[in-house]
Structure formats: structure tokens, C-alpha cells
Write a protein that holds these residues in place. Sequence first.
Motif, PDB file in Angstrom:
ATOM      1  N   PRO B  67     -12.057  12.302  20.781  1.00 38.95           N
ATOM      2  CA  PRO B  67     -11.280  13.517  21.037  1.00 38.95           C
ATOM      3  C   PRO B  67     -11.871  14.376  22.153  1.00 38.95           C
ATOM      4  CG  PRO B  67     -12.720  13.862  19.159  1.00 38.95           C
ATOM      5  CD  PRO B  67     -12.882  12.421  19.550  1.00 38.95           C
ATOM      6  N   ASN B  68     -10.990  15.045  22.842  1.00 34.41           N
ATOM      7  CA  ASN B  68     -11.400  16.064  23.815  1.00 34.41           C
ATOM      8  C   ASN B  68     -11.264  17.423  23.124  1.00 34.41           C
ATOM      9  OD1 ASN B  68     -11.859  17.646  26.059  1.00 34.41           O
ATOM     10  ND2 ASN B  68      -9.778  17.393  26.868  1.00 34.41           N
ATOM     11  N   ILE B  69     -12.272  17.767  22.370  1.00 32.43           N
ATOM     12  CA  ILE B  69     -12.250  19.017  21.590  1.00 32.43           C
ATOM     13  C   ILE B  69     -12.474  20.182  22.548  1.00 32.43           C
ATOM     14  CG2 ILE B  69     -13.262  20.245  19.628  1.00 32.43           C
ATOM     15  CD1 ILE B  69     -14.521  17.460  18.824  1.00 32.43           C
ATOM     16  N   ARG B  70     -11.595  21.185  22.496  1.00 33.52           N
ATOM     17  CA  ARG B  70     -11.752  22.247  23.495  1.00 33.52           C
ATOM     18  C   ARG B  70     -11.200  23.592  23.017  1.00 33.52           C
ATOM     19  NH1 ARG B  70      -7.313  19.405  24.107  1.00 33.52           N
ATOM     20  NH2 ARG B  70      -5.489  20.320  25.083  1.00 33.52           N
ATOM     21  N   ILE B  71     -11.734  24.646  23.632  1.00 32.10           N
ATOM     22  CA  ILE B  71     -11.235  26.005  23.391  1.00 32.10           C
ATOM     23  C   ILE B  71      -9.942  26.182  24.180  1.00 32.10           C
ATOM     24  CG2 ILE B  71     -11.693  28.456  23.780  1.00 32.10           C
ATOM     25  CD1 ILE B  71     -14.668  27.878  23.487  1.00 32.10           C
ATOM     26  N   ILE B  72      -8.886  26.664  23.501  1.00 29.87           N
ATOM     27  CA  ILE B  72      -7.647  26.884  24.243  1.00 29.87           C
ATOM     28  C   ILE B  72      -7.317  28.366  24.399  1.00 29.87           C
ATOM     29  CG2 ILE B  72      -6.597  24.632  23.735  1.00 29.87           C
ATOM     30  CD1 ILE B  72      -5.001  26.005  21.502  1.00 29.87           C
ATOM     31  N   HIS B  73      -8.054  29.217  23.706  1.00 31.43           N
ATOM     32  CA  HIS B  73      -7.847  30.662  23.850  1.00 31.43           C
ATOM     33  C   HIS B  73      -9.100  31.341  23.333  1.00 31.43           C
ATOM     34  CE1 HIS B  73      -5.442  34.307  24.280  1.00 31.43           C
ATOM     35  NE2 HIS B  73      -5.939  34.727  23.130  1.00 31.43           N
ATOM     36  N   GLU B  74      -9.508  32.441  23.956  1.00 32.86           N
ATOM     37  CA  GLU B  74     -10.678  33.143  23.410  1.00 32.86           C
ATOM     38  C   GLU B  74     -10.754  34.585  23.848  1.00 32.86           C
ATOM     39  OE1 GLU B  74     -14.604  31.716  24.720  1.00 32.86           O
ATOM     40  OE2 GLU B  74     -13.631  30.784  26.445  1.00 32.86           O
ATOM     41  N   THR B  75     -11.478  35.357  23.061  1.00 31.38           N
ATOM     42  CA  THR B  75     -11.885  36.724  23.401  1.00 31.38           C
ATOM     43  C   THR B  75     -13.388  36.769  23.117  1.00 31.38           C
ATOM     44  OG1 THR B  75     -11.709  37.694  21.183  1.00 31.38           O
ATOM     45  CG2 THR B  75      -9.657  37.565  22.481  1.00 31.38           C
ATOM     46  N   PRO B  76     -14.046  37.910  23.370  1.00 28.39           N
ATOM     47  CA  PRO B  76     -15.491  37.919  23.095  1.00 28.39           C
ATOM     48  C   PRO B  76     -15.868  37.539  21.664  1.00 28.39           C
ATOM     49  CG  PRO B  76     -14.914  39.768  24.496  1.00 28.39           C
ATOM     50  CD  PRO B  76     -13.608  39.125  24.110  1.00 28.39           C
ATOM     51  N   SER B  77     -15.027  37.857  20.671  1.00 24.97           N
ATOM     52  CA  SER B  77     -15.419  37.553  19.286  1.00 24.97           C
ATOM     53  C   SER B  77     -14.543  36.493  18.615  1.00 24.97           C
ATOM     54  CB  SER B  77     -15.431  38.831  18.430  1.00 24.97           C
ATOM     55  OG  SER B  77     -14.125  39.204  18.064  1.00 24.97           O
ATOM     56  N   THR B  78     -13.597  35.890  19.352  1.00 17.93           N
ATOM     57  CA  THR B  78     -12.697  34.905  18.718  1.00 17.93           C
ATOM     58  C   THR B  78     -12.470  33.704  19.630  1.00 17.93           C
ATOM     59  OG1 THR B  78     -10.657  35.764  19.694  1.00 17.93           O
ATOM     60  CG2 THR B  78     -11.363  36.759  17.609  1.00 17.93           C
ATOM     61  N   ALA B  79     -12.015  32.618  19.024  1.00 17.67           N
ATOM     62  CA  ALA B  79     -11.550  31.470  19.801  1.00 17.67           C
ATOM     63  C   ALA B  79     -10.577  30.676  18.957  1.00 17.67           C
ATOM     64  CB  ALA B  79     -12.722  30.589  20.226  1.00 17.67           C
ATOM     65  N   VAL B  80      -9.704  29.956  19.638  1.00 14.58           N
ATOM     66  CA  VAL B  80      -8.904  28.916  18.996  1.00 14.58           C
ATOM     67  C   VAL B  80      -9.326  27.593  19.608  1.00 14.58           C
ATOM     68  CG1 VAL B  80      -6.589  27.967  18.641  1.00 14.58           C
ATOM     69  CG2 VAL B  80      -6.982  30.432  18.457  1.00 14.58           C
ATOM     70  N   VAL B  81      -9.594  26.628  18.743  1.00 12.71           N
ATOM     71  CA  VAL B  81     -10.046  25.310  19.182  1.00 12.71           C
ATOM     72  C   VAL B  81      -8.955  24.282  18.877  1.00 12.71           C
ATOM     73  CG1 VAL B  81     -11.664  23.445  18.575  1.00 12.71           C
ATOM     74  CG2 VAL B  81     -12.517  25.760  19.070  1.00 12.71           C
ATOM     75  N   ASP B  82      -8.692  23.411  19.841  1.00 17.87           N
ATOM     76  CA  ASP B  82      -7.804  22.255  19.632  1.00 17.87           C
ATOM     77  C   ASP B  82      -8.704  21.043  19.361  1.00 17.87           C
ATOM     78  OD1 ASP B  82      -6.222  19.952  19.914  1.00 17.87           O
ATOM     79  OD2 ASP B  82      -4.924  20.886  21.405  1.00 17.87           O
ATOM     80  N   GLY B  83      -8.584  20.483  18.172  1.00 16.82           N
ATOM     81  CA  GLY B  83      -9.459  19.368  17.775  1.00 16.82           C
ATOM     82  C   GLY B  83      -9.006  18.017  18.315  1.00 16.82           C
ATOM     83  N   ASP B  84      -7.868  17.985  19.000  1.00 16.90           N
ATOM     84  CA  ASP B  84      -7.371  16.746  19.617  1.00 16.90           C
ATOM     85  C   ASP B  84      -7.327  15.586  18.614  1.00 16.90           C
ATOM     86  OD1 ASP B  84      -6.353  15.200  21.698  1.00 16.90           O
ATOM     87  OD2 ASP B  84      -8.339  14.681  22.504  1.00 16.90           O
ATOM     88  N   ALA B  85      -6.948  15.900  17.393  1.00 13.90           N
ATOM     89  CA  ALA B  85      -6.787  14.890  16.325  1.00 13.90           C
ATOM     90  C   ALA B  85      -8.087  14.159  16.001  1.00 13.90           C
ATOM     91  CB  ALA B  85      -5.678  13.890  16.665  1.00 13.90           C
ATOM     92  N   GLY B  86      -9.219  14.753  16.353  1.00 13.48           N
ATOM     93  CA  GLY B  86     -10.520  14.142  16.042  1.00 13.48           C
ATOM     94  C   GLY B  86     -10.859  14.240  14.568  1.00 13.48           C
ATOM     95  N   LEU B  87     -11.948  13.578  14.192  1.00 15.04           N
ATOM     96  CA  LEU B  87     -12.496  13.739  12.841  1.00 15.04           C
ATOM     97  C   LEU B  87     -12.836  15.210  12.619  1.00 15.04           C
ATOM     98  CD1 LEU B  87     -15.075  10.795  12.788  1.00 15.04           C
ATOM     99  CD2 LEU B  87     -13.185  11.044  11.151  1.00 15.04           C
ATOM    100  N   GLY B  88     -12.374  15.788  11.512  1.00 20.04           N
ATOM    101  CA  GLY B  88     -12.796  17.138  11.189  1.00 20.04           C
ATOM    102  C   GLY B  88     -14.318  17.250  11.110  1.00 20.04           C
TER     103      GLY B  88
END
Lengths: 357, 357
Positions: B67-88
Motif C-alpha cells: 500500500p501507498n499509505i499517505r496523509i490526504i488532509h491535515e492541520t497542525p493537530s489532525t490528519a486523515v490517512v488513506d490506508g490504500d487497502a493495506g493491512l490495518g
Amino acid sequence: MEHIFSYHHLREFTREVFIHMGCSLEHAALASEVLVSADLRGIDSHGIARLSGYVRLWEAKRINPRPNIRIIHETPSTAVVDGDAGLGLVVAPYAMEIAMQKAAAVGTGWVSVKNSNHFGIAGYHAMKALEQDMIGMAMTNASPLVAPTFSTERMLGTNPIAVAIPAKEQPAFVADFATTTAANGKLEILQRKNEEAPYGWIQDKNGNPSKNPHELKDGGALLPLGGDREHGSHKGYCLGAIVDIFSAVLSGANYGPWAPPFVSFLPLSPNPVGEGLGHFFGAMRVDAFRPADEFKSNMDTWISRFRNAEAIPGKKVLIPGDPEREMHQERLENGIPVIAPVVKDMKEVAAKFNLNF
Amino acid sequence: MEHIFSYHHLREFTREVFIHMGCSLEHAALASEVLVSADLRGIDSHGIARLSGYVRLWEAKRINPRPNIRIIHETPSTAVVDGDAGLGLVVAPYAMEIAMQKAAAVGTGWVSVKNSNHFGIAGYHAMKALEQDMIGMAMTNASPLVAPTFSTERMLGTNPIAVAIPAKEQPAFVADFATTTAANGKLEILQRKNEEAPYGWIQDKNGNPSKNPHELKDGGALLPLGGDREHGSHKGYCLGAIVDIFSAVLSGANYGPWAPPFVSFLPLSPNPVGEGLGHFFGAMRVDAFRPADEFKSNMDTWISRFRNAEAIPGKKVLIPGDPEREMHQERLENGIPVIAPVVKDMKEVAAKFNLNF
């Protein structure tokens, strides 16, 4: 026997009482709004029924009507607030406002509070965040009435958690619950009616299951959500413990069995481990995660899907906050019923301050 | 009948399997550590017993080993990560690390994850924060097996919550629990033994209380913590819902009844409302609130006071994490017992990949 008061009557009476306790006009207005919001939402144990308790705490000099509420430590996303022994009803809105300001700046804000008192219903504070498209959280520790799993000692309060989550067309999701099987207010209703409680709510002083709603007077305890070990009471104990630690250990308030009692006739601990009662507040800007409109549309789908889930015949699946919202409308229109013992307390308070009633 | 394996044997076998699924060496090492930490802590349902399930999900192309696990949105105290269907098992550590980095920078960090899969035990991820004097939190949504109060439909997963809080001399406070009366793993044990469950764990397809541990195969459901309305199941429902919303609505994963099933033989929803499964992680730097040493000393007092609470004869009051920590020591020394059906699954996986067993 109960008396029906209008919301405005109750709120104005409460405001007058707080003014006579020496609160500023601003604090008295805010405190009365917070307190009577409990009655509006149908959480009668936390509203006007508590007013005489606040007065007695003030008489015992455990409430400072003119507090210097202030931040004593902070980072971009956190703060600790010293409530200066003020009414929780004014300390909590101050702290929640800071959490929201921090969320506006860096995405989320988290505020732990020490040296406070009972703050009314947790839901009021969490719901403040909804106005700014934020998720709001509020929790507090409280007088020790709850026995952890296998304990015969009362170590925790009913330590409520409130979480408010905005939606778009649907009303917001508002969870607000004690981390015990039943809130103390529900037990008080059974006490007044002299009715038995179901097993799983309380235990006697030896840790045996009990149905006697008066058991707490004899050293019994409320039980954590789950009731007993087989039904997951260790999970309710975990929840109550987390609320206690976030509210009181993070801030430097009294935690666990040292939490100060709400009733003025019980003595404070001679060896306090902190200052006053503790609270914890959180605010998360929805758009710190994804566009607010997208999130709120998804919440609408979530809510309508759950509301329309297949249900047991004659029942329906509720969304957290539904009953309280309906009660709010109903009582705003038709008034708030107050039971006779509380009316009697109100009369005594009115006489004390020479107020019209 | 069970077989005893050393921790290193189980972990190495698991690592080999993940390598043969096409994972990088780094990911295989991490995923095996996370997975087998469940067996070490005695949460047998979430460890090696799940390995064949991961393999089947990979065969069904529901797990992406690279998987290409990556941050798709963020602020200084938050982020949303896309796990690209990888193993949790690898997506979750990535996301928790981001939460901790943000906490290091601004006091707290909060990461919501979409497009992931089962992440092992929540406690593993929450405990990562302890190494840096942070409070860690982890939660996840999961296959819908749980009926909200009054529902006959399965709308939520067992949606666990883990909270890890550091102490000084005392071992850390580590709560890790499903928001149901009983975790699905406990039900599986009763299924294997053909023993009845207590009332309050499950209901049949019509919403009636049931003791039949096989009820879920006939349209029955697990029950939220509390069990029934009288014992506060609406609170367990609130908790499961909050976990679902934080994990999946905040991130854009599938929520509620749309959460993808762990077992590969159940079809995915034809109309998904998001991508994959969702998780939520939090890290709060203790010294973002007060000096870490002060806090941890207070936690020592909290822990020892609760551990020494007066208890029911023959019992003692435990601190969250006590049983798992003791199990960890015991199993590291004496090995991990694995039941025959799981050993059989392991043999099949070994044969599939031509591995020594």
C-alpha cells in the motif's frame, strides 16, 4: 404532586439566586442558562433540583461567587484552567470556549480543569461546539458513589461523558450519559417512590447485588455500566476511570475517592490530592478532517439509516439526543414540572434571599 | 487440545506469511509484531487466530500488500490517512506515529483513517504513546454484528476503544475493550465448547434475549455494553456509534452497517458509502497539561489507591491492563497455547505458501 413552571420563570428565579450569592450579572445569567438547560432536556436531577445544593455549598464557603477563572498552562492545542472554586456552571463554559478557540486555530482543542464544582449537564457544554461545525466533548468527575468491579468501596463518581456531533438536515447526534448502569438521578426517583431498583444498578456494603434504592445510605454503591463482571462492569469501570483521570489527574484536581462531595453536609477530605473537582473538554473542527459539508451529509445518512433500522415491534431505534430534544420542545411550550420536595427547597431559598416566588 | 508455541515461533511464522503475501520486509516485520501482540496479551481472538482470515482477504484482493499509505488532509493537530487497502496492522502504526508527531509539535494529535482493514488489538496502538510520556488512544469500526437498543438489525461492529495512560513506578493504565457486553472472541469460545452464553450478551433475530452462542448465524446480534435498555444498553450503543463516527465518518470510510466484513466469504456492500474500514487515533502529551513527572506521580497514587480499595472477599480490584500484562509475562516465558482449529488453519496456510511449520 408537582408544580409547572415556565422555562423563563425557573431561569429568572435561578438567576436571582445566583445574583444574591454574589455572582456578577454576567455569571448569574450564564449559570442559570446552563443549570435550567437540564430541566428543559428532561434531566431533572441536574437542574433546578440542584439549586439549593449550590446555595448550601456557597454557605459552606465551598463556592466562590467571584472567581478569577484563568489558564495556568497551555500549548497550541491544550490548556489547563483553574476554576478558582467558582460555579462549574460558569467555569465549564469558559473552558469549553478555550477548547473551541484552539480548535479554530490548530484543528482541535483540549482543556482540563481543576478547582471547579458541579457543572450541570455535560451535554450543554459539548453542544456548544455544534454552532461552529465542531464535534464537542465534555466530561467531569464527581462525588464518589460508584464501586469498581469487585470493590466494596466507592471510588468513582457517575462520571458522565457527552459527545455532540453536527449533521446537516438532521438534528445533531448528542450522546450524554453517566458511566454507570443508571444515573444517580434515576435512583433518586425510585427512592422517592419507594420502588425497587433492577439488579445491576446497585450493590450493598458487602458487594452483594441489591434492589434497595436506599442502599447508598448504608454503605452501598452504584455499579459501573455493565453491572457485574459477567456483563462487562470492568468496561464501565474503565470508562469512569478514564473520565476521572482526564478530568482530575491531567488538571491537578481531586481524583477518585478524593473528589469533593456535592452535598455540603459531607466533609471534604482532610488530605486532598488536588484542588476541587475536575472537568475535561474537547473540540474538533470537522473541517480539520474533511470538508464540513461532506461530513455533515454523511452524518445525515448515518442518522437516517440508524433511525430506520429494523426494530422490535412497537419500538424504534433512536439517535442519541432524540428524547432530550423532544423534551426540550415540549417543556419550552408547556412548562417544566417540578416535584413538591424541590418546590419546597425553592421556597426556602426564596425566603433566605427575600425573593418573590 | 492445544499446541504451545514460543512467541518467536509464532511471530516468525506470521512474518513469513506476510512476506509471501507480498508485503515488504519492513511491513511484514511490523504486521507480525502487531498481530502476535494480541496472543501475548491473552486476546487470542485477535492474534494468530486471524492469520488465515488475512490470507483469505488477500486472496480475495481485499488487502493490498504494497500500500501507498499517505496523509490526504491535515492541520497542525489532525490528519486523515488513506490506508490504500493495506493491512490495518501496518496502516494503524503509521497513523499512530503521525498522531504522536503532531502531539510532540502542538500538544495533541488526532488521526482518522479510511481505506484500511482489521488492525489487531487497539491496545497495541494506544500503548505506543507511553514511550513518549503521552496518553494514547485507538479505536476502530468493524464488521456489523451489534444491534443498537431496540434494533433487530446488526448496525455496528464491536468497535473497541483503547486508552493508555503512563505512570511512574506503577505499570501504565491500559484500558482496551469492545463496546459490547462481551467481545465476539468470548462468544467464539462458547461456540467451540457448545456452552450457553449469559443473558445480556446476544439476542435472536427477533430481538429476544438468547443464550445460544450460535445465534449470530441465524440473524441474531451481539448486544451493546449494558445488554438491555434497563441496564443501559443505550449507553453502549452511544459508545459504539461514537467509535464508528470518529473512525469512519470523519475519515470517509464505510460506516455503520456498510463496514466491510472481516470474513472473505461475505460479500462487500454493492453500494459502499466510503472506502474500507476506519480507525481513529489520538495522542496527548502529558506535559501539554502539567509537568510529566507530577502527572505520573499522581497516576502512581491513583493506581495504588484503586488497587488497594476494599474488595469483595477473595477478590481484588484490578487496574485496567493488569491481566494482559501478567499474561504477557507468562506467555513470553512459557509460550502461547494455540487451540487445535487454529493450528489446523496455520498448517493450511503453511502448505499454501510452502512454509516450514
